[in-house]
Design a protein around this motif. Sequence first.
Motif, mmCIF file in Angstrom:
data_model
loop_
_atom_site.group_PDB
_atom_site.id
_atom_site.type_symbol
_atom_site.label_atom_id
_atom_site.label_comp_id
_atom_site.label_asym_id
_atom_site.label_seq_id
_atom_site.Cartn_x
_atom_site.Cartn_y
_atom_site.Cartn_z
ATOM 1 N N GLY A 65 0.799 -1.215 0.000
ATOM 2 C CA GLY A 65 0.000 0.000 0.000
ATOM 3 C C GLY A 65 0.827 1.257 0.000
ATOM 4 N N ALA A 115 0.445 4.770 2.022
ATOM 5 C CA ALA A 115 -0.359 5.393 3.070
ATOM 6 C C ALA A 115 -0.300 6.900 2.997
ATOM 7 C CB ALA A 115 0.127 4.932 4.448
ATOM 8 N N GLY A 116 -1.407 7.568 3.231
ATOM 9 C CA GLY A 116 -1.392 8.999 3.299
ATOM 10 C C GLY A 116 -1.482 9.405 4.766
ATOM 11 N N LEU A 129 -0.835 4.688 9.740
ATOM 12 C CA LEU A 129 -1.172 5.856 8.944
ATOM 13 C C LEU A 129 -0.317 7.039 9.394
ATOM 14 C CD1 LEU A 129 -5.080 5.734 8.712
ATOM 15 C CD2 LEU A 129 -3.402 4.995 7.023
ATOM 16 N N HIS A 155 -3.819 11.482 10.700
ATOM 17 C CA HIS A 155 -4.776 10.862 9.788
ATOM 18 C C HIS A 155 -5.496 9.715 10.493
ATOM 19 C CE1 HIS A 155 -3.384 12.553 5.778
ATOM 20 N NE2 HIS A 155 -2.486 13.022 6.632
ATOM 21 N N CYS A 195 -13.577 2.384 4.538
ATOM 22 C CA CYS A 195 -12.785 1.503 3.680
ATOM 23 C C CYS A 195 -13.707 0.626 2.848
ATOM 24 C CB CYS A 195 -11.833 0.642 4.503
ATOM 25 S SG CYS A 195 -12.638 -0.418 5.721
ATOM 26 N N THR A 218 -9.034 8.666 4.592
ATOM 27 C CA THR A 218 -8.578 9.150 5.892
ATOM 28 C C THR A 218 -9.105 10.553 6.174
ATOM 29 O OG1 THR A 218 -6.553 10.322 5.247
ATOM 30 C CG2 THR A 218 -6.440 7.907 5.409
ATOM 31 N N SER A 254 -6.534 11.996 2.554
ATOM 32 C CA SER A 254 -5.744 11.078 1.744
ATOM 33 C C SER A 254 -6.529 9.805 1.448
ATOM 34 C CB SER A 254 -4.442 10.697 2.463
ATOM 35 O OG SER A 254 -3.622 11.828 2.637
ATOM 36 N N VAL A 282 -5.745 5.843 0.826
ATOM 37 C CA VAL A 282 -4.762 4.768 0.902
ATOM 38 C C VAL A 282 -5.254 3.617 0.036
ATOM 39 C CG1 VAL A 282 -3.546 3.160 2.412
ATOM 40 C CG2 VAL A 282 -4.164 5.435 3.254
ATOM 41 N N THR A 283 -4.425 3.172 -0.875
ATOM 42 C CA THR A 283 -4.797 2.041 -1.725
ATOM 43 C C THR A 283 -3.875 0.856 -1.437
ATOM 44 O OG1 THR A 283 -3.360 2.795 -3.526
ATOM 45 C CG2 THR A 283 -5.647 3.540 -3.553
#
Length: 227
Positions: free
Chosen positions: A8, A10-11, A59, A63, A68, A94, A98, A100-101
């Motif tokens: 992933g 993460a933001g 994260l 955040h 999800c 988040t 952001s 997150v993928t």
Amino acid sequence: ADSAGAAGAAGGGPPPSPSAVPGSGASYTLVTTSDAKSNRDVLDVYDGTNRLVGFHALLSPGHRALRCAGVASRPVVEDGDVVRGGRSSAVVLTSGGSIVTLTERATPDKVDLLLQKNLYAAAISLAYSDPQSYRPRDVVDLYRRHAEHLYRRGDYAGSMDRYVLTIGSLEPSHVVFRFLDAPRVRLAARYLTALRDAGLAAPVHDELLRTILLKIGDGEAAAGIAP
């Protein structure tokens, strides 16, 4: 973080409830929790099929995970055969704006990561479940590598458990010579017996097994092996 199941970027209200991530043969669950020590939200992806943590990451500070969702691509099928399995993905929104993928890795990548962590049983289970990526001889090679790992650790009985699974694919002498010293010779007898049961023992294997059985005092079993 390295993972066996997903990778992933993460933001970073309360964390959302666990979310099932539709899969490509494995059953994944995405869970977000709060880490009390760092006061940051944590993402974990659990692989229910192989019973391991497929992904773990914190994260960014500030955040929080709000929502999800999981998606999955369909397997690619040609002429009735699956040529490429589907992939699982997850998206986390988040509080910092952001996204997150997380995208499931290809099976060989997951297997390599598990082997790096010496998680051989999980690696073999994954490989066995993906015949498009791992042919029977590839799985047998993983059994061999697991056997050698256990042998180096001094778990000789566990090592032999794996070596027996390589019968028919691995040269018997590769195994037998490792177990001919007195403390391990009974394990050599076990392997040679399994070799006979599989109908793959040569006369030299029978003679060696008879010699070992006499050495360890099992004359009755030795007498059952025709010279």
